[in-house]
Design a protein around this motif. Structure first.
Motif, PDB file in Angstrom:
ATOM      1  N   LEU A  46      54.416  59.019 101.254  1.00 55.97           N
ATOM      2  CA  LEU A  46      53.780  60.323 101.048  1.00 55.97           C
ATOM      3  C   LEU A  46      54.583  61.440 101.706  1.00 55.97           C
ATOM      4  O   LEU A  46      54.845  62.491 101.092  1.00 55.97           O
ATOM      5  N   ILE A  47      55.000  61.214 102.944  1.00 59.82           N
ATOM      6  CA  ILE A  47      55.781  62.231 103.668  1.00 59.82           C
ATOM      7  C   ILE A  47      57.142  62.433 103.012  1.00 59.82           C
ATOM      8  O   ILE A  47      57.646  63.563 102.918  1.00 59.82           O
ATOM      9  N   LEU A  48      57.766  61.342 102.534  1.00 62.56           N
ATOM     10  CA  LEU A  48      59.066  61.445 101.875  1.00 62.56           C
ATOM     11  C   LEU A  48      58.971  62.291 100.607  1.00 62.56           C
ATOM     12  O   LEU A  48      59.847  63.123 100.330  1.00 62.56           O
ATOM     13  N   CYS A  49      57.910  62.079  99.842  1.00 62.75           N
ATOM     14  CA  CYS A  49      57.723  62.876  98.618  1.00 62.75           C
ATOM     15  C   CYS A  49      57.577  64.363  98.937  1.00 62.75           C
ATOM     16  O   CYS A  49      58.108  65.223  98.224  1.00 62.75           O
ATOM     17  N   ILE A  50      56.871  64.655 100.012  1.00 52.42           N
ATOM     18  CA  ILE A  50      56.717  66.046 100.430  1.00 52.42           C
ATOM     19  C   ILE A  50      58.052  66.601 100.926  1.00 52.42           C
ATOM     20  O   ILE A  50      58.412  67.752 100.655  1.00 52.42           O
ATOM     21  N   TYR A  51      58.805  65.769 101.633  1.00 54.05           N
ATOM     22  CA  TYR A  51      60.095  66.194 102.185  1.00 54.05           C
ATOM     23  C   TYR A  51      61.087  66.564 101.083  1.00 54.05           C
ATOM     24  O   TYR A  51      61.839  67.546 101.219  1.00 54.05           O
ATOM     25  N   VAL A  52      61.078  65.800  99.988  1.00 58.53           N
ATOM     26  CA  VAL A  52      62.004  66.100  98.878  1.00 58.53           C
ATOM     27  C   VAL A  52      61.426  67.140  97.930  1.00 58.53           C
ATOM     28  O   VAL A  52      61.975  67.396  96.860  1.00 58.53           O
ATOM     29  N   ASP A  53      60.270  67.707  98.321  1.00 60.93           N
ATOM     30  CA  ASP A  53      59.677  68.848  97.619  1.00 60.93           C
ATOM     31  C   ASP A  53      59.136  68.502  96.232  1.00 60.93           C
ATOM     32  O   ASP A  53      59.250  69.293  95.295  1.00 60.93           O
ATOM     33  N   TYR A  54      58.538  67.311  96.117  1.00 61.09           N
ATOM     34  CA  TYR A  54      57.851  66.984  94.868  1.00 61.09           C
ATOM     35  C   TYR A  54      56.554  67.787  94.790  1.00 61.09           C
ATOM     36  O   TYR A  54      55.970  68.141  95.824  1.00 61.09           O
ATOM     37  N   ASP A  55      56.081  68.032  93.577  1.00 61.42           N
ATOM     38  CA  ASP A  55      54.800  68.717  93.439  1.00 61.42           C
ATOM     39  C   ASP A  55      53.664  67.745  93.720  1.00 61.42           C
ATOM     40  O   ASP A  55      53.878  66.538  93.922  1.00 61.42           O
ATOM     41  N   LEU A  56      52.435  68.247  93.743  1.00 59.19           N
ATOM     42  CA  LEU A  56      51.286  67.435  94.127  1.00 59.19           C
ATOM     43  C   LEU A  56      51.089  66.239  93.203  1.00 59.19           C
ATOM     44  O   LEU A  56      50.856  65.121  93.659  1.00 59.19           O
ATOM     45  N   ALA A  57      51.199  66.443  91.891  1.00 61.01           N
ATOM     46  CA  ALA A  57      50.956  65.371  90.925  1.00 61.01           C
ATOM     47  C   ALA A  57      51.957  64.230  91.090  1.00 61.01           C
ATOM     48  O   ALA A  57      51.576  63.055  91.137  1.00 61.01           O
ATOM     49  N   LYS A  58      53.239  64.566  91.189  1.00 58.36           N
ATOM     50  CA  LYS A  58      54.269  63.528  91.325  1.00 58.36           C
ATOM     51  C   LYS A  58      54.115  62.807  92.663  1.00 58.36           C
ATOM     52  O   LYS A  58      54.306  61.580  92.746  1.00 58.36           O
ATOM     53  N   THR A  59      53.770  63.542  93.697  1.00 56.86           N
ATOM     54  CA  THR A  59      53.568  62.938  95.022  1.00 56.86           C
ATOM     55  C   THR A  59      52.444  61.909  94.985  1.00 56.86           C
ATOM     56  O   THR A  59      52.594  60.791  95.494  1.00 56.86           O
ATOM     57  N   VAL A  60      51.328  62.269  94.374  1.00 61.62           N
ATOM     58  CA  VAL A  60      50.177  61.371  94.311  1.00 61.62           C
ATOM     59  C   VAL A  60      50.486  60.147  93.444  1.00 61.62           C
ATOM     60  O   VAL A  60      50.089  59.021  93.772  1.00 61.62           O
ATOM     61  N   LEU A  61      51.207  60.335  92.347  1.00 63.57           N
ATOM     62  CA  LEU A  61      51.556  59.213  91.465  1.00 63.57           C
ATOM     63  C   LEU A  61      52.412  58.184  92.196  1.00 63.57           C
ATOM     64  O   LEU A  61      52.127  56.972  92.151  1.00 63.57           O
TER      65      LEU A  61
END
Length: 475
Positions: free
Chosen positions: A376-391
């Motif tokens: 979850l933190i990695l997805c936020i770090y690479v600046d994914y949007d909310l939908a892609k992060t949750v998927l």
């Protein structure tokens, strides 16, 4: 499966199911009365309280079911209450000094003093859990079931009345939750009457801590990791995205996990009581048999509704909750199978306790926590949007839940049950999604689309021999 197990589970399931039905009916009203931001702030505060509640009893509430002696059981219960009071006092003191930090972390914009409601949430939730386990021990499953209904009605009722009275604030949602727990506790309070005439026990707290030290050593950190994995995503999303994003994720996660709330606790408590009884009688053959039959049956049935949700979740949320929650429907579709596998893990989690494998659970959940929250933190770090992060988070979490089920079933030498469930359901699952994709692509009418999906799901039930599995389970 024994008739008593089915009867006890049915009582808890009936209460949970009725309560969840009330909750489902109330949610569309609540989502129209309260803003996404308000719901997001409430969800963040609730998430922190659920994490902190892990420490209150040091997991000793689980041990209430174990001793043969009623004197020892009530001693454990009273110790749980004392630990809860002390811990909530320390939470209050900590919040006095770190109030501004918590407000900043959670992106709270409404009322900065609202964080002082956290100890109340922790206290009411922890006390209710302890009373529930004492009720399970004395087998008052009907009363426990009713208390859950009372809790739900109170929670939703107060929230809705406050909203209609133009008091659609975070504080009212918190008031509703605390009051609901208090009403449920008061309903279960008569349990203590059967212990009132007992003489003062000679059992010391030190004896309890020593005898059940494995619960402190393994269960508490394990439960902390489990609750953190469940609740931290809301807090992280609130901190890195916004309270609105947290609200969207929270409502999506809450709705897809309604079956987990309705079924998981009831199945886990009664299943643990049953296999603990079989284990105490040294009947490992019965433990293995019951585990195998129940797991295979549960997987087959859960796949159908959760698969339907993964297909229609986005459009269903708009219809039920309103247009402002449309993005939550997309997130719910991503989270559907994650919720299903979580329900399975929760239902069979008692196997680790009965088989004294708490150390394996702790080691697994350390890695599970690192991988899931790290993803979850990695997805936020690479600046994914909310939908892609949750998927991505959901896919990784499903994988970890499958590993958890392998370890749980392995504790009773039943890993083949997991392998069988995966292989037997892969073709029906693929078939369903292919046909569902065709239906969703070629039909624009929502009513027609939902009707065809329902027919497809019903056909799936009969293809896997649903009626035969029900008959086998009831034997």
């Amino acid at each position: 499966m024994s008739s008593n197990f089915i009867k006890n589970t049915s009582k808890l399931l009936a209460g949970n199911a009725f309560g969840q039905i009330i909750g489902i009916i109330a949610i569309p009203i609540i989502t129209r009365l309260y803003s996404v931001e308000v719901y997001g702030e409430f969800s963040s505060l609730l998430a922190i309280s659920l994490i902190l509640a892990t420490f209150t009893t040091l997991s000793l509430h689980l041990a209430i079911l174990i001793p043969k002696s009623e004197e020892e059981a009530i001693k454990i219960f009273r110790l749980c209450l004392s630990l809860t009071y002390v811990f909530c006092f320390f939470i209050s003191v900590a919040l006095y000094f770190f109030n501004e930090y918590v407000v900043s972390l959670l992106n709270i914009k409404s009322n900065t003093k609202i964080v002082f409601a956290i100890p109340l949430l922790v206290l009411s939730q922890s006390l209710y859990i302890s009373f529930t386990y004492l009720g399970v021990r004395v087998k008052i499953f009907g009363e426990i079931s009713t208390s859950k209904v009372l809790e739900t009605i109170s929670d939703r009722g107060i929230a809705i009345l406050s909203g209609f009275g133009n008091f659609a604030f975070v504080g009212n949602l918190i008031l509703a939750r605390v009051a609901a727990n208090v009403f449920a506790i008061l309903y279960l309070f008569p349990i203590l009457k059967r212990y009132k005439s007992r003489k003062k026990t000679t059992i010391s707290n030190g004896f309890i801590f020593t005898k059940y030290k494995r619960y402190l050593q393994y269960n508490t950190p394990s439960m902390l990791l489990i609750n953190s994995m469940l609740q931290l995503p809301v807090i992280i999303i609130a901190a890195y995205f916004s309270s609105i994003a947290a609200g969207l994720f929270a409502i999506a996660n809450r709705l897809v996990n309604i079956p987990v709330s309705a079924l998981g606790g009831a199945i886990s408590q009664t299943f643990m009581q049953k296999i603990a009884e079989d284990k105490a009688n040294d009947d490992m053959g019965k433990v293995k048999e019951n585990t195998d039959i129940f797991f295979i049956t549960l997987v087959a049935f859960l796949l159908i509704p959760f698969s339907v949700l993964s297909v229609v979740g986005d459009s269903l949320f708009v219809i039920v909750l309103g247009a402002k929650w449309a993005d939550a429907g997309v997130l719910a579709s991503f989270l559907s199978y994650f919720a299903m596998t979580t329900l399975l893990v929760q239902s069979f989690g008692g196997l680790f306790d009965v088989m004294n494998k708490q150390n394996i659970r702790l080691i697994f959940h350390i890695f599970n926590f690192i991988i899931r929250i790290g993803t979850l933190i990695l997805c936020i770090y690479v600046d994914y949007d909310l939908a892609k992060t949750v998927l991505i988070y959901a896919v990784v979490s499903i994988f970890m839940n499958v590993i958890a089920m392998g370890l749980l079933l392995g504790s009773v030498q039943q890993v083949q049950s997991l392998i069988s469930a995966l292989t037997n359901n892969v073709m029906p699952l693929t078939f369903f999604h292919v046909l569902a994709a065709i239906i969703m692509s070629y039909f624009e009418s929502i009513l027609l689309t939902y009707s065809l999906i329902a027919i497809l799901a019903t056909s799936w039930f009969f293809i896997i021999g649903g009626m035969e599995k029900i008959k086998q389970f009831r034997k």
